[in-house]
Design an enzyme around this catalytic site. Sequence first.
Site, PDB file in Angstrom:
ATOM      1  CD  GLU A   1      -1.480  -2.455   1.595  1.00 41.38           C
ATOM      2  OE1 GLU A   1      -2.202  -3.451   1.394  1.00 41.38           O
ATOM      3  OE2 GLU A   1      -0.343  -2.536   2.118  1.00 41.38           O
TER       4      GLU A   1
ATOM      5  N   PRO B   1      11.313 -14.236   1.658  1.00 38.19           N
ATOM      6  CG  PRO B   1      12.190 -15.443   3.430  1.00 38.19           C
ATOM      7  CD  PRO B   1      12.585 -14.570   2.285  1.00 38.19           C
ATOM      8  NE  ARG B   2       3.744  -9.398   1.992  1.00 35.59           N
ATOM      9  CZ  ARG B   2       3.523  -8.491   1.046  1.00 35.59           C
ATOM     10  NH1 ARG B   2       4.299  -8.446  -0.011  1.00 35.59           N
ATOM     11  NH2 ARG B   2       2.525  -7.639   1.158  1.00 35.59           N
TER      12      ARG B   2
ATOM     13  N   GLY C   1      12.687  -3.623   0.756  1.00 33.42           N
ATOM     14  CA  GLY C   1      12.624  -2.628  -0.295  1.00 33.42           C
ATOM     15  C   GLY C   1      13.498  -2.880  -1.506  1.00 33.42           C
ATOM     16  CD  GLU C   2      18.539  -4.502  -0.951  1.00 33.76           C
ATOM     17  OE1 GLU C   2      19.423  -3.699  -0.590  1.00 33.76           O
ATOM     18  OE2 GLU C   2      18.722  -5.736  -0.987  1.00 33.76           O
TER      19      GLU C   2
ATOM     20  CG  ASN D   1       1.765  -5.741  -6.982  1.00 39.50           C
ATOM     21  OD1 ASN D   1       1.227  -6.001  -8.046  1.00 39.50           O
ATOM     22  ND2 ASN D   1       2.341  -4.574  -6.748  1.00 39.50           N
TER      23      ASN D   1
ATOM     24  CG  LEU E   1       0.484  -5.020 -11.141  1.00 40.42           C
ATOM     25  CD1 LEU E   1      -0.260  -3.717 -10.846  1.00 40.42           C
ATOM     26  CD2 LEU E   1       0.114  -5.538 -12.522  1.00 40.42           C
ATOM     27  CD  GLU E   2       6.700  -4.386  -6.362  1.00 37.22           C
ATOM     28  OE1 GLU E   2       7.051  -5.500  -5.922  1.00 37.22           O
ATOM     29  OE2 GLU E   2       6.672  -3.360  -5.669  1.00 37.22           O
TER      30      GLU E   2
END
Length: 443
Positions: free
Chosen positions: A62, A275-276, A318-319, A343, A345-346
């Site tokens: 988000e 891992p999330r 963030g990488e 997601n 889309l990345e």
Amino acid sequence: MYSLYSVLIVTFFLVMSPYLAWQAVRYRKYIGSLRQRLGYLPISFNLDGEESIWIHAVSVGEVLTARALLPQLRERYPRLKLFLSTTTMTGQQIARNSLQYVDEVFYLPFDLGFVVNRTLRLVKPRMFIMMETEIWPNLLRACRRTGVRTVLVNGRISSRSYSRYRLARPFFRRVLANIDRFCMQSEESARRIVDIGADPDRVVVTGSLKFGSLDLPGASTPDRGRNRVLRYFRVSPDRPVIIAASTLKGEEDPVFEAFQRIRARVPEVLLIIAPRKPERFAEVEQQARRGGWRTARRSELPVDSEPRQDVVVLDTIGELAQLYQIATAVFVGGSLVDQGGHNILEPAVFGKPIVFGPYMQNFAEIARAFLENDAAIQVRSGRELEHALLALLNDPVRRARLGAAARALVEANRGARGKTMTAIARTLPPQDPGNVRPFRVVH
């Protein structure tokens, strides 16, 4: 009803307090954020009591989606500060480290009346923007009572959430009456929010902001070191790279089993697994080592060299988005277990072939569009995942076709930002761009 809701929240915290305390001790969660979650922001947060726009983004996804709105919010409302809150620590880190235009970042307060009122007095919002479907009844009621305009942006209602909301429809009809505008991702989500109780006249379909939040490769955007992670992965062009992204508990087993069988055919392949949840980095690393593979964490890799390991655990925040550039094929997790998916889309923006599992209900419209346009592959099991990834590694034409279709789909669906900003402007008319926020006078 609101009193019962508040009692339930307090009861939940009392019941969960041992678990929350354990998380705080083991993973250092919540300790540093507790004061802000109780509505006590730093004294320097909004020292002059200036009015603002408050944006709430739960976590990393988000926060990154909110990027699509920030430049235009700053341009159209130059006299208002931009504040952003998150719920998770990872979302907080991304917001602090990678967002421009935001004046301050803080943690969302607990949804109790006296707490949210304390926060509102400090933040002084003219408008409260919720990313996706973050519905907090007491906060929304407090906004209505104090004249704060409210907008739900990039809204979606999954089939699972829809059935839950319907169980308490009389209550949510009252809650949704406090929201001035609903910007929904799809016609289906719009129909569901209306059925739950939203005023149809306040609902508009804008499409998904996630498309517009992505920086297309080659775009003239400031780098700010985002590609620095690539210096740790100077991978030979001939070496295949599989990225398993945002995996959840229960997915690493099938991923590693697939990787083991793929290595029997393609021994030089590199697996990068992300891992999330940060607290699972060590667990996944140990799991890889038990499989007998040479394993390292990203934070252990030397700069400007090729990883000599078989498996790299991405233990940084963030990488991942930039790392997709080196992928040969991508598996997006949260989809082999029933958690609604993540997601896709990345990797798509870099034209990478994407594989995901059967559980994509949180991104149903996007997943459906990708499948209908032959821009992704959906598998039902770990064995199918193995076959799909191996086929992609061995078929460069298929990889290129899937990747090109994925990239084209992203480029064709980047109109949500304009529609969303139009809806926001109707909720809170923009200010004269010539008027800027005044400087504080120091005596």
